[in-house]
Scaffold this motif. Structure first.
Motif, PDB file in Angstrom:
ATOM      1  N   ALA A  57       0.827  -1.205   0.000  1.00 67.17           N
ATOM      2  CA  ALA A  57       0.000   0.000   0.000  1.00 67.17           C
ATOM      3  C   ALA A  57       0.862   1.256   0.000  1.00 67.17           C
ATOM      4  O   ALA A  57       0.517   2.261  -0.627  1.00 67.17           O
ATOM      5  CB  ALA A  57      -0.921  -0.008   1.219  1.00 67.17           C
ATOM      6  N   PHE A  58       2.000   1.205   0.696  1.00 67.69           N
ATOM      7  CA  PHE A  58       2.909   2.360   0.699  1.00 67.69           C
ATOM      8  C   PHE A  58       3.600   2.523  -0.650  1.00 67.69           C
ATOM      9  O   PHE A  58       3.811   3.634  -1.127  1.00 67.69           O
ATOM     10  CB  PHE A  58       3.941   2.180   1.809  1.00 67.69           C
ATOM     11  N   LEU A  80       9.082   0.392   6.335  1.00 66.48           N
ATOM     12  CA  LEU A  80       8.111   1.097   7.164  1.00 66.48           C
ATOM     13  C   LEU A  80       8.659   1.235   8.572  1.00 66.48           C
ATOM     14  O   LEU A  80       9.350   0.327   9.071  1.00 66.48           O
ATOM     15  CB  LEU A  80       6.775   0.348   7.192  1.00 66.48           C
ATOM     16  N   VAL A  81       8.324   2.365   9.190  1.00 70.11           N
ATOM     17  CA  VAL A  81       8.902   2.718  10.480  1.00 70.11           C
ATOM     18  C   VAL A  81       7.784   2.955  11.491  1.00 70.11           C
ATOM     19  O   VAL A  81       6.758   3.573  11.159  1.00 70.11           O
ATOM     20  CB  VAL A  81       9.785   3.980  10.358  1.00 70.11           C
ATOM     21  N   VAL A  82       7.983   2.469  12.715  1.00 68.92           N
ATOM     22  CA  VAL A  82       7.130   2.770  13.868  1.00 68.92           C
ATOM     23  C   VAL A  82       8.042   3.124  15.028  1.00 68.92           C
ATOM     24  O   VAL A  82       8.879   2.303  15.437  1.00 68.92           O
ATOM     25  CB  VAL A  82       6.226   1.583  14.231  1.00 68.92           C
ATOM     26  N   ALA A 100       6.016   6.019   7.154  1.00 69.89           N
ATOM     27  CA  ALA A 100       5.410   5.720   8.446  1.00 69.89           C
ATOM     28  C   ALA A 100       4.299   4.696   8.268  1.00 69.89           C
ATOM     29  O   ALA A 100       3.510   4.774   7.320  1.00 69.89           O
ATOM     30  CB  ALA A 100       4.855   6.998   9.076  1.00 69.89           C
ATOM     31  N   ALA A 101       4.265   3.709   9.159  1.00 72.69           N
ATOM     32  CA  ALA A 101       3.178   2.737   9.128  1.00 72.69           C
ATOM     33  C   ALA A 101       1.851   3.453   9.386  1.00 72.69           C
ATOM     34  O   ALA A 101       1.740   4.274  10.288  1.00 72.69           O
ATOM     35  CB  ALA A 101       3.419   1.660  10.177  1.00 72.69           C
ATOM     36  N   ASP A 102       0.871   3.151   8.596  1.00 69.30           N
ATOM     37  CA  ASP A 102      -0.402   3.862   8.660  1.00 69.30           C
ATOM     38  C   ASP A 102      -1.532   2.835   8.587  1.00 69.30           C
ATOM     39  O   ASP A 102      -1.743   2.190   7.554  1.00 69.30           O
ATOM     40  CB  ASP A 102      -0.510   4.852   7.507  1.00 69.30           C
ATOM     41  N   GLU A 103      -2.260   2.658   9.685  1.00 68.97           N
ATOM     42  CA  GLU A 103      -3.358   1.702   9.699  1.00 68.97           C
ATOM     43  C   GLU A 103      -4.482   2.127   8.756  1.00 68.97           C
ATOM     44  O   GLU A 103      -5.143   1.277   8.154  1.00 68.97           O
ATOM     45  CB  GLU A 103      -3.894   1.544  11.116  1.00 68.97           C
ATOM     46  N   ALA A 104      -4.734   3.429   8.635  1.00 67.97           N
ATOM     47  CA  ALA A 104      -5.786   3.898   7.723  1.00 67.97           C
ATOM     48  C   ALA A 104      -5.446   3.549   6.271  1.00 67.97           C
ATOM     49  O   ALA A 104      -6.330   3.156   5.490  1.00 67.97           O
ATOM     50  CB  ALA A 104      -5.973   5.400   7.876  1.00 67.97           C
TER      51      ALA A 104
END
Length: 531
Positions: A15-16, A31-33, A69-73
């Motif tokens: 998705a990214f 992806l980063v958290v 950035a990890a994005d749940e949306a």
């Protein structure tokens, strides 16, 4: 029952990377958290980037690493597109964490011509969304989800669902399920979510391993009373649901009435082609949403988020604003290639105001119309207007809606006043289940030409006959008498004739009947041509 489980293990990364287009497989991504790597693609992993690594360390190993950035949306929007694509084949679709969609397809097999035909169509519908998918089939929802996720954990993707749906006491699907390791139950899902891969809490999976139970078959073979006392009733409930020994109620997914999906670009861009790569992702999601509604789309909006200032200045901080690009088609459609072609023409005519940072696609409502003709020989069923309507869409996108006009009849007997030009509007739609009116089999006989001159042309007259191009005209039919226009001071009192030249060409001529009726009172006049 027959359940299909579809699992996307790399959904967050995909998705990214969706906005990168063809360059995504060659670009190191991660992806980063909280300044730590939680997921990396193959290119980054081969360079040494691993989950759990600090962000600074990963950049030191791969300076060209693209971080997001990890994005749940964002993940939820991508997962919604998968669910919408499956809703076109079955109304019974539900979620299973993490990143798994389930569909009960037993009732759909006959409609789509059997299991093989259904799977092929489902794969084609999901492939355009650009995700690596793992499939499995089982008689229960939980078993299909666990088997699909097990394929991803074992890195053994299956292009088609394995034959795991044998309704026998010791069917192959139960043996496959028995072989799943219990340790999988405690593996954390991507992006450090608290839910686990197969639904059991991590402490429960650790207790199973501590008891020496390494596989689901071994866990299921233990006495139920002892398992309930040591592990709790939750474990027994999940096992019973997976093996079909207990009901597994599900909340079915319903597509929203309005479509909204967005993408954030990793780099700002002012070029149309990279922008269209990202728009194509949103259009594929829109098409999946429309198919889930068994409908098509006629109007939607592309919302562009622009960067107003590349750098902060003394007059203000760098900021962003939005512009809206509305698209209205001549006829409802579900063709992504046509949508993209029209948007390409529109963007070529309207340059971007500023660099684009993000995109959003909005559609207020689907259009429920009759499906396109399914005739074996559609050219015999009536005129095909699809090519004309698509040409109108592209002309409006390239020249502007105000530059493309159509002729409409006006209730006026004077030929020069009988038509008006209007901007081309959407074609009338017909409710689902009703077909458009068919064209008449035989065209009526034309007594007036379609080609009219802007101004009537005076013709010479010799011995009472009109002449044209140095040749006498032969009056073939007429007169057609017109007496009208008294109310707007443009009185027309004329006798019209169909006349022919010696070479066979037909024209439309008239002669004023009353000398005082019009300013030009003498002779004959050419009004138009036939053919």
């Amino acid at each position: 029952m027959r359940w299909i489980g579809v699992h996307a293990p790399a959904l967050s990364l995909e998705a990214f990377a969706a906005t990168l287009g063809a360059a995504a497989p060659l670009t190191p991504l991660a992806l980063v958290v909280q300044h730590r790597i939680v997921a990396a693609n193959t290119v980054a992993a081969q360079a040494g980037v691993q989950p759990g690594m600090k962000r600074a360390t990963a950049l030191a190993l791969v300076p060209s690493l693209v971080l997001g950035a990890a994005d749940e949306a964002r993940d939820r929007q991508a997962l919604n597109a998968l669910a919408h694509a499956l809703l076109a084949f079955s109304p019974s679709v539900c979620w299973q964490a993490p990143h798994t969609v389930l569909a009960e397809v037993q009732a759909s097999l006959r409609c789509f011509g059997g299991a093989e035909a259904l799977w092929q169509r489902m794969q084609a519908a999901l492939a355009v969304l650009g995700h690596q998918l793992h499939w499995a089939e089982a008689p229960t929802a939980l078993a299909a989800a666990w088997l699909a996720q097990a394929q991803a954990q074992a890195l053994t993707p299956s292009p088609t669902p394995p034959r795991l749906c044998q309704p026998l006491p010791h069917a192959p699907w139960t043996r496959h399920l028995d072989e799943l390791p219990v340790s999988m139950l405690g593996l954390p899902a991507p992006l450090a979510e608290r839910c686990v891969a197969l639904g059991l809490p991590a402490p429960l999976a650790e207790r199973c391993v501590a008891l020496g139970l390494s596989r689901l078959g071994e866990l299921r073979a233990q006495p139920r009373a002892g398992l309930a006392r040591r592990l709790g009733p939750e474990c027994l409930t999940l096992l019973a649901r997976a093996y079909g020994e207990e009901a597994d109620p599900r909340d079915w997914i319903s597509p929203p009435t309005q479509f909204d999906s967005s993408l954030e670009l990793p780099f700002r861009t002012e070029q149309v082609e990279p922008l269209l790569d990202a728009v194509a992702v949103l259009l594929q999601r829109l098409a999946a949403w429309a198919r889930a509604h068994q409908a098509r789309v006629q109007r939607f909006e592309l919302r562009l988020q622009h960067q107003t200032r590349l750098r902060a200045s003394s007059q203000g901080e760098a900021g962003a604003h939005r512009s809206v690009l509305g698209l209205a088609l001549a006829e409802p459609s579900a063709d992504v290639a046509h949508w993209l072609a029209v948007l390409r023409e529109r963007l070529a005519r309207e340059p971007l105001e500023a660099p684009v940072l993000g995109l959003a696609l909005h559609c207020a409502e689907p259009v429920f119309t009759a499906a396109p003709s399914g005739e074996l020989f559609p050219e015999l069923a009536g005129p095909d207007t699809q090519g004309l309507l698509r040409l109108i869409d592209r002309l409006q996108a390239r020249l502007g809606a105000e530059a493309v006009h159509s002729l409409r009849l006006v209730h006026d007997h004077r030929p020069e006043c009988a038509t008006r030009t209007h901007p081309v509007q959407a074609m009338p739609t017909h409710p689902a289940g009703q077909s458009a009116p068919t064209a008449p089999t035989a065209l009526p006989r034309m007594t007036r030409p379609l080609w009219l001159l802007p101004q009537a042309q005076a013709l010479p007259e010799r011995q009472g006959r009109p002449w044209l191009q140095g040749q006498p005209l032969r009056l073939l039919e007429g007169p057609e008498r017109i007496e009208t226009g008294w109310w707007d001071e443009h009185l027309a009192v004329r006798d019209y004739f169909i006349a022919g030249l010696p070479n066979g060409h037909l024209c439309w001529v008239y002669k004023p009947r009353l000398p005082s009726a019009e300013a030009a009172t003498e002779g004959w006049f050419l009004q138009g041509w036939f053919g």
